[in-house]
Scaffold this active site. Sequence first.
Site, PDB file in Angstrom:
ATOM      1  N   ARG A  55      33.647  32.173  63.447  1.00 22.59           N
ATOM      2  CA  ARG A  55      33.035  32.683  62.223  1.00 22.59           C
ATOM      3  C   ARG A  55      34.004  33.378  61.286  1.00 22.59           C
ATOM      4  NH1 ARG A  55      29.583  31.805  65.739  1.00 22.59           N
ATOM      5  NH2 ARG A  55      31.250  32.557  67.042  1.00 22.59           N
ATOM      6  N   THR A  56      34.781  34.298  61.808  1.00 20.12           N
ATOM      7  CA  THR A  56      35.590  35.118  60.897  1.00 20.12           C
ATOM      8  C   THR A  56      36.602  34.243  60.160  1.00 20.12           C
ATOM      9  OG1 THR A  56      35.287  36.929  62.441  1.00 20.12           O
ATOM     10  CG2 THR A  56      36.971  37.228  60.760  1.00 20.12           C
ATOM     11  N   LYS A  84      58.380  32.598  69.632  1.00 18.42           N
ATOM     12  CA  LYS A  84      59.836  32.830  69.711  1.00 18.42           C
ATOM     13  C   LYS A  84      60.163  34.318  69.679  1.00 18.42           C
ATOM     14  CE  LYS A  84      60.239  28.737  66.837  1.00 18.42           C
ATOM     15  NZ  LYS A  84      60.379  28.396  65.410  1.00 18.42           N
ATOM     16  N   ARG A 105      43.624  38.725  62.636  1.00 21.83           N
ATOM     17  CA  ARG A 105      42.926  39.106  63.872  1.00 21.83           C
ATOM     18  C   ARG A 105      43.977  39.211  64.963  1.00 21.83           C
ATOM     19  NH1 ARG A 105      37.522  36.652  66.408  1.00 21.83           N
ATOM     20  NH2 ARG A 105      36.739  38.041  64.774  1.00 21.83           N
ATOM     21  N   HIS A 133      36.054  46.006  63.380  1.00 16.51           N
ATOM     22  CA  HIS A 133      35.840  44.670  62.795  1.00 16.51           C
ATOM     23  C   HIS A 133      35.107  44.883  61.468  1.00 16.51           C
ATOM     24  CE1 HIS A 133      35.282  40.493  62.310  1.00 16.51           C
ATOM     25  NE2 HIS A 133      34.776  40.158  63.481  1.00 16.51           N
TER      26      HIS A 133
HETATM   27  N1   CP Z   1      31.504  37.580  64.865  1.00 13.38           N
HETATM   28  C1   CP Z   1      32.781  37.131  65.038  1.00 13.38           C
HETATM   29  O1   CP Z   1      33.767  37.854  64.813  1.00 13.38           O
HETATM   30  O2   CP Z   1      32.849  35.839  65.462  1.00 13.38           O
HETATM   31  P1   CP Z   1      34.189  35.039  65.757  1.00 13.38           P
HETATM   32  O3   CP Z   1      34.854  35.702  66.957  1.00 13.38           O
HETATM   33  O4   CP Z   1      33.778  33.636  66.020  1.00 13.38           O
HETATM   34  O5   CP Z   1      35.082  35.183  64.548  1.00 13.38           O
END
Ligand code: CP
Length: 308
Positions: A55-56, A84, A105, A133
Site C-alpha cells: 500500500r504505502t 555494497k 521505509r 508511520h
Molecule cells: N499499511 C501499510 O503500511 O501497508 P504496506 O506495508 O503494504 O505498505
Amino acid sequence: MNLKGKHLIDPNDLTLEELDSVFTLAQDMEKEPAKYENLCSGKILATLFYEPSTRTRLSFESAMLRMGGNILGFADANTSSVRKGESISDTIRVLDGYSDIAVIRHPREGAPKLASNFSAVPVINGGDGGHQHPTQTLTDLLTIKNLKGEIKNLRVALCGDLKYGRTVHSLIKTLSRYEGMSFCLISPPQLKMPSYIKEYVANEYNVEIVETENLEDVINEVDILYMTRIQKERFFNEEDYLKLKNSYILTRDKIKDSRSDMLIMHPLPRVNEIDYSVDDDQRAVYFKQAKYGVYVRMSLMAHLLGVI
Ligand code: CP
C-alpha cells in the site's frame, strides 16, 4: 498554507491546521481528479523501500502518477547499492539530484529522520521499524473525517500488536490532539502499547485510556475499532510469535451487538485477525481506507512540493 520543502517524519510535524489543509485538498482531489492531473508535471518521486510494502509504496506511486509526475526507486534494497555497503545518508544525497521528493521505509527506527538531515528535498517517513508511520495516520484520519464527518468526541479501540505497531503509535499520538477523544487499548500483556507513548498522550492531552486483554470487554461501546496484525517480522523468535498469533480474530458473531455506525479499520495487510466474512459488513471500511491513502498522499506531496 505553506508546507513547501518540509519533511514529514513524525505526525506531530504537522499542526492541526496543516492536517486540515491536507484533508481538504485530498477530498477535492477525490471529487475532481481532472483538476489535478498535471499538478506535478515534471516532478519526480523517489521511493526508497528497505522493507516490504504494497500500500504505502504503490499508493505513493499512484498518487504521483495521477498528478502527472514521474517515479523512480527500489522496492527491495538488495537490488540497490545498499548491498555494497552504501549508507542511507549517501543514498539520499545522491537521490537529491535525481528526484524532487522522497519517501523512505526502513526497518530501523529513525532512519528516515537521519536521511532528512542530509536531504535537500522533502523526505517522507513511509514507516520506520516499530516507531512511526505518519502517512498511514493521514490515511486513517481522512477515513474518519470522510465517514464520520469530523474527528471529535470518538471512543477508539486499538487492538493487536500495540508494542511494535508503528501505525497505532502514530495514530494515538495524532488522534489525541483532537477534542474529546478516548482510547481502549486491547492487546496481550506482551504486546502492550509502550509506556512512553501512553504517558505522552495522557500528560500532553489528558486523554482517557483504558487497557484490557479482552476485545469483548469494549467491542459494543466504541465508535472505531482499529485492528492490527500480530507482526511476525518484529519478533525475535518464532515460538513467541506462534503463542500470540491468534490472540484476536474478529468474526461476524463478535460484532453482532456493536454499534451500527462503528467503523472497523485496519492499516492492512491482514493475516487472520479479521475473518473474511466481516468484509461484507457495512462497518468494515479497510479497503476504502486503503483507497483514501492515495488521495491523502497526493495532497501531502502537493503541499510539500509547494505546487498548490
Ligand atoms: N499499511 C501499510 O503500511 O501497508 P504496506 O506495508 O503494504 O505498505
